[in-house]
Motif scaffolding. Structure first.
Motif, short mmCIF file in Angstrom:
data_model
loop_
_atom_site.label_atom_id
_atom_site.label_comp_id
_atom_site.label_asym_id
_atom_site.label_seq_id
_atom_site.Cartn_x
_atom_site.Cartn_y
_atom_site.Cartn_z
N ILE A 71 27.68 -27.10 5.75
CA ILE A 71 28.63 -28.06 5.81
C ILE A 71 29.68 -27.38 6.56
N LYS A 73 34.27 -28.42 7.25
CA LYS A 73 34.99 -28.83 6.86
C LYS A 73 36.09 -29.28 7.52
N THR A 78 34.15 -33.80 8.40
CA THR A 78 32.36 -33.18 8.30
C THR A 78 31.59 -33.18 9.42
#
Length: 178
Positions: A71, A73, A78
């Protein structure tokens, strides 16, 4: 002993996957691929791609109803990354991704499952946008739907019939079925 997990090929694929995750923990940006579609002689770009700054990285954390590999960010944005070494994203996971409506890229490293490579070699491969495949890109889906809804079919009755309503004809170009 004699577990599939101790097989050298399994260990190699797990190492590639883990090393890719480690590299993303160190990277400060990722080059995103474009998302486009062929429209006759033209290319319709739904997302132009380019550099994306990475501010935070999380690994193997559940989002919605699935667990992405990585993930990334940046502010409120995102981006999810799936690393494909032996198993590509299947239909079930793809449907969960679409339902979550988050941007997801799959990076294909499957050709390296039998290779020995250094971390720096893998870092270079992870930067190749040709290895990246958009699984889902929410903004591009909307643009593609709008694009497909505005396409027109132009009826043709004779091979050399002039088409006056075609966008190229509006640019004073002579457009025929050929």
């Amino acid at each position: 002993q004699d577990s599939p997990c101790t097989h050298p090929e399994y260990i190699k694929q797990t190492n590639i996957h883990a090393m890719a995750e480690q590299i993303f923990l160190e990277e400060k940006e990722i080059e995103l691929p474009s998302l486009s579609s062929q429209a006759g002689n033209y290319i319709a770009y739904f997302f132009r791609g380019g550099k994306w700054q990475i501010e935070e990285v999380e690994l193997e954390k559940k989002i919605s109803d699935f667990i992405p590999d990585i993930i990334l960010k940046k502010g409120n944005d995102t981006l999810l990354i799936e690393i494909y070494v032996t198993h590509a994203v299947d239909e079930n996971k793809k449907n969960k991704i679409i339902e979550a409506n988050l941007p997801v890229i799959e990076i294909d490293l499957s050709e390296f499952v039998h290779d020995d490579m250094t971390k720096e070699d893998l870092r270079l491969h992870l930067r190749e946008t040709a290895r990246m495949n958009w699984i889902h890109m929410p903004i591009a889906v909307i643009k593609e739907q709008n694009f497909n809804n505005t396409k027109k079919n132009y009826p043709i009755s004779k091979p050399n019939q002039k088409i006056n309503d075609c966008p190229l004809a509006r640019l004073r170009k002579n457009v025929t079925i050929e």
